[in-house]
Design a protein around this motif. Structure first.
Motif, PDB file in Angstrom:
ATOM      1  N   LEU A  18       0.836  -1.193   0.000  1.00 28.50           N
ATOM      2  CA  LEU A  18       0.000   0.000   0.000  1.00 28.50           C
ATOM      3  C   LEU A  18       0.870   1.241   0.000  1.00 28.50           C
ATOM      4  N   SER A  20      -0.147   4.300  -0.888  1.00 29.35           N
ATOM      5  CA  SER A  20      -0.894   5.472  -0.439  1.00 29.35           C
ATOM      6  C   SER A  20      -1.214   5.429   1.048  1.00 29.35           C
ATOM      7  N   THR A  21      -1.252   4.244   1.646  1.00 30.38           N
ATOM      8  CA  THR A  21      -1.487   4.096   3.078  1.00 30.38           C
ATOM      9  C   THR A  21      -0.411   3.191   3.659  1.00 30.38           C
ATOM     10  N   TRP A  23       1.242   2.903   6.562  1.00 32.70           N
ATOM     11  CA  TRP A  23       1.440   2.588   7.971  1.00 32.70           C
ATOM     12  C   TRP A  23       0.415   1.576   8.464  1.00 32.70           C
ATOM     13  N   THR A  24       0.872   0.649   9.297  1.00 32.33           N
ATOM     14  CA  THR A  24      -0.003  -0.328   9.922  1.00 32.33           C
ATOM     15  C   THR A  24       0.336  -0.411  11.406  1.00 32.33           C
ATOM     16  N   TYR A  53       5.935   0.202   8.522  1.00 27.45           N
ATOM     17  CA  TYR A  53       5.923   1.104   7.368  1.00 27.45           C
ATOM     18  C   TYR A  53       6.168   0.266   6.127  1.00 27.45           C
ATOM     19  N   ALA A 227      -8.289  -1.033   2.433  1.00 29.36           N
ATOM     20  CA  ALA A 227      -6.863  -0.779   2.671  1.00 29.36           C
ATOM     21  C   ALA A 227      -6.198  -1.915   3.432  1.00 29.36           C
ATOM     22  N   SER A 229      -7.316  -2.846   6.890  1.00 34.85           N
ATOM     23  CA  SER A 229      -7.655  -2.866   8.311  1.00 34.85           C
ATOM     24  C   SER A 229      -8.627  -4.019   8.568  1.00 34.85           C
ATOM     25  N   VAL A 255      -4.754   0.003   9.175  1.00 34.39           N
ATOM     26  CA  VAL A 255      -3.888   0.542   8.112  1.00 34.39           C
ATOM     27  C   VAL A 255      -4.263   2.004   7.893  1.00 34.39           C
ATOM     28  N   PHE A 256      -3.256   2.874   7.927  1.00 29.92           N
ATOM     29  CA  PHE A 256      -3.554   4.300   7.790  1.00 29.92           C
ATOM     30  C   PHE A 256      -2.442   5.011   7.037  1.00 29.92           C
TER      31      PHE A 256
END
Length: 256
Positions: A18, A20-21, A23-24, A53, A227, A229, A255-256
């Protein structure tokens, strides 16, 4: 059995790359019960929280665990989900506290193309932050390097395999040996949200004269968001005397 680095790996295998996103944040409380090659049935609660990351070629992950162990033979020491050392002393003890912190990095050296799998070298550091005096760790750092292979078959099957070599730090008075680690499995996307994984994982024993851990794992990931999550449930069955007899966990990730 390796302390849940392999279970955490299942979460990551099932997630897309990912950009575009990237971070988890995840947590995966797990419990294991077995003799681990001793005369006592040991119970281990392993509760890791991790931050990751990820971009299309690089994945970095920091894992900070809490450990609680019951009926541990006095003088024995844990490491990475199994026993680094066994003791011939009498009596058992219980302890809880910070576990060994892990930092791992994976880099996609050669991307997947056609029948060629992606080639992903990796490196890991285990910081000896768990209490050696209470048996929660060895008090020494470990270092591991290895290689991962993963590919896609059709649009639903995702085979993967890893092989590594760990340089093991020995506590005073011990002579722990360096070990090979390995795993292989496949994730299957039953739907866009439901992903099932079967996996075999093993490693050599750090203490000479004992069987190394070997485990079969079945996991289910449910992605609440596109994404990635969601949450995970898994069951772990030990296949050798160096593993827990049975274990499992329930956790999730954002996930963000």
């Amino acid at each position: 059995m390796r302390f849940r680095t392999k279970a955490l790996a299942l979460l990551l295998v099932c997630q897309p790359a990912l950009a575009s996103t990237p971070w988890t944040l995840g947590n995966l409380p797990s419990y294991y019960s077995g003799t681990f090659g001793t005369k006592h049935t040991i119970g281990i609660l392993y509760d890791p929280t991790y931050l990751q990351y990820q971009n299309p070629v690089l994945r970095l992950k920091l894992t900070i665990p809490y450990i609680s162990v019951s009926n541990l033979p006095r003088g024995a020491k844990l490491t990475n989900g199994t026993l680094a050392t066994r003791s011939k002393g009498t009596g058992t003890t219980s302890a809880s506290g910070l576990g060994d912190i892990w930092l791992a990095g994976h880099y996609t050296l050669i991307p997947e193309r056609g029948l060629r799998p992606a080639i992903v070298p990796y490196a890991k550091i285990k910081f000896g932050t768990a209490s050696a005096s209470e048996g929660l760790g060895t008090g020494r750092n470990d270092y591991e390097v290895g290689l991962g292979l993963n590919t896609t078959i059709g649009s639903n099957f995702f085979p993967f395999a890893h092989v590594g070599y760990r340089f093991v730090g020995s506590p005073p008075g011990q002579a722990l040996q360096n070990i090979a680690t390995y795993d292989a499995g496949v994730s299957v996307a039953a739907t866009a949200r439901d992903i099932f994984t079967v996996m075999y994982s093993g490693e050599q024993s750090e203490q000479a004269g004992y069987a190394g851990p070997a485990d079969a794992i079945i996991a289910w990931n449910y992605n609440v968001t596109a994404a990635g999550s969601g949450f995970q449930v898994y069951i772990d069955k030990g296949l050798s005397s160096g593993s827990a007899n049975i274990g499992g966990g329930v956790g999730g990730q954002v996930v963000f």
